[in-house]
Design an enzyme around this catalytic site. Structure first.
Site, PDB file in Angstrom:
ATOM      1  N   HIS A 117       3.991   9.622 -15.032  1.00  0.00           N
ATOM      2  CA  HIS A 117       3.779   8.756 -13.869  1.00  0.00           C
ATOM      3  C   HIS A 117       2.279   8.556 -13.674  1.00  0.00           C
ATOM      4  O   HIS A 117       1.459   9.165 -14.336  1.00  0.00           O
ATOM      5  CB  HIS A 117       4.334   9.419 -12.600  1.00  0.00           C
ATOM      6  CG  HIS A 117       5.823   9.475 -12.542  1.00  0.00           C
ATOM      7  ND1 HIS A 117       6.557   8.731 -11.662  1.00  0.00           N
ATOM      8  CD2 HIS A 117       6.714  10.213 -13.253  1.00  0.00           C
ATOM      9  CE1 HIS A 117       7.850   8.995 -11.832  1.00  0.00           C
ATOM     10  NE2 HIS A 117       7.970   9.895 -12.804  1.00  0.00           N
ATOM     11  N   ARG A 165       7.870  -0.703  -7.377  1.00  0.00           N
ATOM     12  CA  ARG A 165       8.048   0.696  -7.791  1.00  0.00           C
ATOM     13  C   ARG A 165       9.464   0.978  -8.309  1.00  0.00           C
ATOM     14  O   ARG A 165       9.655   1.632  -9.328  1.00  0.00           O
ATOM     15  CB  ARG A 165       7.761   1.588  -6.586  1.00  0.00           C
ATOM     16  CG  ARG A 165       8.176   3.050  -6.718  1.00  0.00           C
ATOM     17  CD  ARG A 165       7.821   3.794  -5.429  1.00  0.00           C
ATOM     18  NE  ARG A 165       8.403   5.119  -5.333  1.00  0.00           N
ATOM     19  CZ  ARG A 165       7.801   6.249  -5.700  1.00  0.00           C
ATOM     20  NH1 ARG A 165       6.611   6.209  -6.245  1.00  0.00           N
ATOM     21  NH2 ARG A 165       8.400   7.419  -5.544  1.00  0.00           N
ATOM     22  N   ARG A 184       5.252   0.116 -11.270  1.00  0.00           N
ATOM     23  CA  ARG A 184       3.838  -0.262 -11.134  1.00  0.00           C
ATOM     24  C   ARG A 184       2.873   0.684 -11.824  1.00  0.00           C
ATOM     25  O   ARG A 184       1.666   0.435 -11.852  1.00  0.00           O
ATOM     26  CB  ARG A 184       3.486  -0.329  -9.656  1.00  0.00           C
ATOM     27  CG  ARG A 184       3.617   0.998  -8.905  1.00  0.00           C
ATOM     28  CD  ARG A 184       3.416   0.717  -7.422  1.00  0.00           C
ATOM     29  NE  ARG A 184       3.610   1.892  -6.582  1.00  0.00           N
ATOM     30  CZ  ARG A 184       3.564   1.820  -5.241  1.00  0.00           C
ATOM     31  NH1 ARG A 184       3.350   0.657  -4.640  1.00  0.00           N
ATOM     32  NH2 ARG A 184       3.733   2.895  -4.521  1.00  0.00           N
ATOM     33  N   GLU A 185       3.389   1.775 -12.394  1.00  0.00           N
ATOM     34  CA  GLU A 185       2.510   2.791 -12.981  1.00  0.00           C
ATOM     35  C   GLU A 185       2.245   2.449 -14.454  1.00  0.00           C
ATOM     36  O   GLU A 185       2.711   3.105 -15.373  1.00  0.00           O
ATOM     37  CB  GLU A 185       3.162   4.167 -12.774  1.00  0.00           C
ATOM     38  CG  GLU A 185       3.334   4.446 -11.279  1.00  0.00           C
ATOM     39  CD  GLU A 185       4.277   5.594 -10.939  1.00  0.00           C
ATOM     40  OE1 GLU A 185       4.737   6.303 -11.860  1.00  0.00           O
ATOM     41  OE2 GLU A 185       4.568   5.786  -9.739  1.00  0.00           O
ATOM     42  N   HIS A 204       8.788   4.472 -12.639  1.00  0.00           N
ATOM     43  CA  HIS A 204       8.208   3.651 -11.582  1.00  0.00           C
ATOM     44  C   HIS A 204       7.470   2.474 -12.199  1.00  0.00           C
ATOM     45  O   HIS A 204       6.587   2.642 -13.039  1.00  0.00           O
ATOM     46  CB  HIS A 204       7.249   4.495 -10.736  1.00  0.00           C
ATOM     47  CG  HIS A 204       7.971   5.505  -9.907  1.00  0.00           C
ATOM     48  ND1 HIS A 204       7.454   6.738  -9.612  1.00  0.00           N
ATOM     49  CD2 HIS A 204       9.195   5.450  -9.323  1.00  0.00           C
ATOM     50  CE1 HIS A 204       8.327   7.406  -8.865  1.00  0.00           C
ATOM     51  NE2 HIS A 204       9.387   6.653  -8.684  1.00  0.00           N
ATOM     52  N   GLU A 234       1.181  13.249 -13.641  1.00  0.00           N
ATOM     53  CA  GLU A 234       0.607  12.105 -12.933  1.00  0.00           C
ATOM     54  C   GLU A 234      -0.721  11.808 -13.626  1.00  0.00           C
ATOM     55  O   GLU A 234      -1.647  12.613 -13.602  1.00  0.00           O
ATOM     56  CB  GLU A 234       0.360  12.446 -11.460  1.00  0.00           C
ATOM     57  CG  GLU A 234       1.637  12.751 -10.672  1.00  0.00           C
ATOM     58  CD  GLU A 234       2.376  11.505 -10.204  1.00  0.00           C
ATOM     59  OE1 GLU A 234       1.898  10.382 -10.486  1.00  0.00           O
ATOM     60  OE2 GLU A 234       3.433  11.675  -9.571  1.00  0.00           O
TER      61      GLU A 234
HETATM   62  O1  0X9 Z   1       6.902  10.681  -5.946  1.00  0.00           O
HETATM   63  C1  0X9 Z   1       7.142  10.648  -7.164  1.00  0.00           C
HETATM   64  O2  0X9 Z   1       8.201  10.305  -7.655  1.00  0.00           O
HETATM   65  C2  0X9 Z   1       6.055  11.075  -8.112  1.00  0.00           C
HETATM   66  N1  0X9 Z   1       4.812  10.527  -7.708  1.00  0.00           N
HETATM   67  S1  0X9 Z   1       4.562   8.924  -7.867  1.00  0.00           S
HETATM   68  O3  0X9 Z   1       3.324   8.605  -7.178  1.00  0.00           O
HETATM   69  N2  0X9 Z   1       4.342   8.598  -9.397  1.00  0.00           N
HETATM   70  O4  0X9 Z   1       5.681   8.218  -7.393  1.00  0.00           O
HETATM   71  C3  0X9 Z   1       6.010  12.579  -8.115  1.00  0.00           C
HETATM   72  C4  0X9 Z   1       7.251  13.108  -8.688  1.00  0.00           C
HETATM   73  C5  0X9 Z   1       7.390  14.565  -8.553  1.00  0.00           C
HETATM   74  N3  0X9 Z   1       8.393  14.916  -9.436  1.00  0.00           N
HETATM   75  C6  0X9 Z   1       9.699  15.106  -9.196  1.00  0.00           C
HETATM   76  N4  0X9 Z   1      10.218  15.471  -8.064  1.00  0.00           N
HETATM   77  N5  0X9 Z   1      10.429  14.942 -10.222  1.00  0.00           N
HETATM   78 ZN    ZN Z   2       5.786   7.526 -10.307  1.00  0.00          ZN
END
Ligand code: 0X9
Ligand code: ZN
Length: 822
Positions: free
Chosen positions: A376, A308, A252-253, A250, A450
């Site tokens: 992330h 993102r 923006r992270e 992603h 995270e």
């Molecule tokens: O939603 C996501 O992809 C992740 N959070 S984020 O805020 N960084 O976008 C969480 C991902 C959970 N992991 C997987 N399903 N792999």
């Molecule tokens: Zn992410």
């Protein structure tokens, strides 16, 4: 009285010094380890996926409602009343992509209580920062106007970021004029602020030039805009099990690439310098892919800070696929969107994107990868499979152990809390994520971390947060490298105070990692000298065993450790360096100062703020048994205990089980001012019957201030349709207090699950054996020939046998010893 320190039970997460197993492991070719691992996992996975799919079909009482641009899964009161219901669970996927940040934009954290509220907030925001709703809580970016509307609604919220545009502008200005001025940045300075794609690529090259013998930088593929996706391989010699860390799926992270670059930086700079890192790289290889989504990352620097996805032109005018919804394991399920404009757009097909293809193919080409973390931000979570289903994976015990170990490693660096757990249940459904594929298709132990923070700054983290974030996650990464490249993980515990002359039971967990476990034994001795004797452990579950500790008299110290032998012949011990380190327990009579048999009303109450169970609430009764609930209480010559709902005689499995939420049972105040107070109780806990087995838990919490604040004593997850005793040294959790309270919060949150809990015979006790004799030199509970021998061996010198403390062991000391004989 025994010293408090000897009372403490062995911590499961006791520091695990890099083990001597390293050498035996290192000598094995990685490929055979990897294929052994892969085939072991593959067979376990095949059966589990089949059953999880079957159970999710069976329990699909929910209905899909699509409205106002949100795909929402609602499975709530629609459940038939025979099966336990589930609270309203919202899994939302924002359909409209994030627009540019405007003046007055804020980030709010909302506490949602209904789908109507979720829809309202979604119409007010095009940019959900949390990507899902957890316990009704979610973060959204919105304009000042939208905030005004929100304030007029009934939605509870707080503004967590006041002036987003200003935060972004300050960041932009700062990065446009770096204080470092001219010349490259290197070493620690590199981590003083965020770095763009060019700086990351330059730094990778620099690291390769620093240690050409150790480091190789390779290109693993190209992005949709043809930018190279690069990997850095850090390998001190060939043929080792490999751990892969990746960042920036992603865009923006921004703290994600900083974190994985720091892991690379430290491994490269400290190999050969730092003993722990040198030892780890002696038995494991590390690969790091800092920027999986280079186009998106570049775009977040050049144009849209909060971008993102990748930069795919979707053909409908929208841009970008969410790479972390594009992976091909159970692709297309809950928590991913089919709408191209969505921030969680999964793409037209699994692995439709060159970025996910590149990383997939790299995983497939590197068979020795045994574990991985995908980094992330934000939220401070350590997430494990699955994201697509609430069912637990076959290797849940392994992921729990690794996740908890990483959480403690992180905590030990700066005290930050990162919470471990499976994605779907801990956070929200997210299908097509990388961890589901790396675990499900490749069999690697897989995590998403995270990173910081918890919403105070979200994606626009101040640079002062980089150093602590990268430092704590280096230790998490090293912990994973260490533990995931061992043959097996072994832990054990027993009560810290054992009853005199009774054989106590030790609980052992032996989790296969690279190898399977063939036998487990406990080795123990009474006293602190002499040989250890072995007793075989008995399996009680897939990874759990029990074994007996020896019976011993008052004041004896029992020392023990466990060992496991794996299929490839490795010997694993807990503690790892046993018998140099051992676990120990003290024998003492625990005299109850409180003995709650629940035969009469002693002031326990039911109900705490937030309790929402609609059935199966705690009640003090002579229980009517079912297959999930006890027929008899635990008290000898008693009949009554607390259970979660009284069924009718001969009732079925689900008679009066907990439904739709939580029920809490609270004790009155107890006096635990004695620092050696021990609390014990017998519980019955069943959560494996019904449609969502093993998903629920019971939180047992204590308060040292009469119930103003509470903290976790233990989380009961293991089902046993039997009475089980638990025991805790109060001092491990609270300072001495005259206002000790304990509460038992049992929940039914899993869809259609059947949960029952019961409680009996709660005691608060203090040690009551007569004081130990100082002449019991070997601490075996009596003064005998062994102690005499020890005294004679110290004759004429100083030592523990100097019983009259005159500085020398003489006849006077012998006299004391003889007077204590027996
Ligand atoms: O939603 C996501 O992809 C992740 N959070 S984020 O805020 N960084 O976008 C969480 C991902 C959970 N992991 C997987 N399903 N792999
Ligand atoms: Zn992410």
């Amino acid at each position: 009285m025994p010293k408090a320190s000897t009372l403490r039970s062995a911590s499961l997460l006791a520091s695990r010094p890099a083990s001597s197993l390293a050498s035996s492991l290192a000598s094995r070719p990685a490929s055979s380890l990897a294929s052994h691992l892969a085939s072991r996992l593959a067979s376990r996975l095949a059966s589990s996926v089949a059953s999880s799919v079957a159970s999710s079909v069976a329990s699909s009482v929910g209905a899909f409602i699509t409205s106002l641009g949100a795909a929402i899964l609602l499975s709530a009161t629609l459940a038939p009343s025979s099966a336990a219901g589930e609270p309203v669970r919202v899994d939302s996927t924002i359909e409209s992509a994030a627009g540019p940040v405007g003046e007055g934009d804020v980030v709010v954290r909302v506490q949602l209580t209904s789908l109507r509220q979720l829809r309202l907030v979604q119409t007010l925001s095009g940019d959900m920062w949390s990507h899902g709703v957890r316990d009704g809580v979610a973060d959204f970016r919105m304009s000042a106007d939208a905030l005004a509307t929100l304030a007029r609604s009934d939605v509870r919220f707080e503004v967590i970021i006041e002036n987003l545009e200003q935060a972004i502008e300050l960041e932009r200005a700062r990065l446009a004029n770096p204080p470092e001025a001219e010349g490259g940045v290197a070493g620690a300075d590199w981590f003083s602020d965020f770095r763009d794609l060019a700086a990351i690529n330059a730094y990778l090259t620099e690291l390769a030039e620093l240690r050409p013998d150790l480091v190789q930088v390779v290109t693993i593929g190209a992005s949709i805009e043809s930018r190279p996706i690069r990997a850095i391989r850090i390998a001190a010699g060939p043929g080792k099990p490999t751990v892969l860390f990746d960042g920036t799926q992603h865009a923006r992270e921004w703290v994600s690439p900083m974190t994985v670059m720091y892991i690379a930086d430290q491994l490269v700079r400290l190999e050969g310098q730092d003993p722990a890192i040198t030892e780890l790289l002696g038995r494991a290889e590390v690969i790091i892919v800092p920027v999986v989504n280079p186009d998106g990352y570049q775009f977040s620097w050049d144009d849209t800070r909060l971008w993102r996805k990748n930069r795919r032109l979707n053909g409908d005018g929208s841009i970008g696929v969410d790479l972390n919804r594009n992976w091909g394991y159970q692709w297309g399920g809950e928590g991913s969107s089919a709408s191209p404009g969505s921030e969680t757009y999964r793409g037209p097909a699994p692995f439709s994107e060159p970025e996910t293809q590149a990383l997939r193919d790299f995983f497939l080409a590197n068979e020795s990868i045994v574990a991985t973390i995908d980094f992330h931000s934000y939220g401070q979570w350590i997430l494990s499979p699955w994201g697509f289903t609430s069912a637990l994976p076959p290797d849940a015990a392994l992921h729990d152990e690794l996740g908890e170990s990483m959480a403690s490693a992180i905590d030990a660096v700066n005290g930050a809390t990162y919470t471990p757990g499976p994605i779907y249940t801990l956070l929200y459904p997210a299908s097509g994520g990388s961890v589901d594929w790396t675990y499900g298709a490749r069999g690697a132990a897989s995590f998403t971390i995270e990173l910081r923070d918890q919403g105070q700054n979200g994606f626009i983290l101040p640079p002062s947060q980089i150093a602590p974030t990268v430092a704590e996650n280096l230790d998490a990464a090293l912990t994973l490298v260490d533990l995931s490249t061992r043959p097996a993980l072994l832990t054990a515990s027993a009560a810290s105070v054992l009853s005199p002359n009774v054989a106590a039971v030790a609980a052992i967990e032996a989790i296969p990692v690279l190898d399977s476990v063939t036998s487990v034994a406990l080795r123990s001795r009474v006293g602190t000298a002499g040989p250890f004797t072995s007793s075989a452990a008995t399996p009680t579950g897939a990874v759990t065993y029990t074994a007996s500790l020896p019976a011993a008299p008052c004041n004896a110290v029992i020392e023990w450790y466990v060992e496991a032998i794996t299929a490839l012949g490795d010997l694993v011990r807990f503690p790892a360096d046993a018998p140099a380190s051992v676990l120990s327990a003290t024998v003492n009579e625990l005299a109850p100062v409180v003995d709650e048999t629940f035969e009469s009303n002693t002031g326990w109450t039911v109900g705490a703020p937030g309790d929402n169970a609609t059935a199966g609430v705690w009640i003090r009764v002579d229980p009517n048994g079912t297959s999930a609930q006890p027929e008899n209480d635990h008290t000898t010559n008693g009949t009554i205990c607390f259970v979660t709902g009284q069924g009718s005689p001969g009732g079925g499995d689900g008679a009066a089980d907990i439904d739709n939420g939580t029920t809490t049972l609270l004790s009155p105040n107890y006096d635990a001012t004695d620092p050696e107070s021990v609390i014990s109780y017998w519980i019955w806990y069943s959560n494996t019957l019904g449609a969502s087995p093993g998903q629920d838990s019971m939180r047992i919490e204590v308060s040292g201030n009469g119930g103003s604040t509470w903290q976790l004593l233990e989380l009961v997850t293991q089902s046993a349709t039997a009475w089980v005793q638990r025991e805790h040294l109060v001092a491990d959790h609270l300072a001495p207090t005259s206002q000790l309270r304990v509460r038992f919060a049992a929940s039914d949150l899993g869809a259609g699950s059947l949960v029952e809990a019961a409680l009996d015979d709660l005691r608060l006790s203090v040690p009551a054996c007569p004081p130990a004799s100082p002449a019991d030199l070997d601490q075996d509970g009596d003064v005998d020939g062994a102690d005499l021998g020890a005294l004679l061996s110290q004759w004429g010198g100083p030592g523990s046998a100097d019983l009259d403390s005159d500085g020398v062991v003489t006849g006077a000391d012998l006299g004391v010893l003889l007077s204590e004989w027996g």
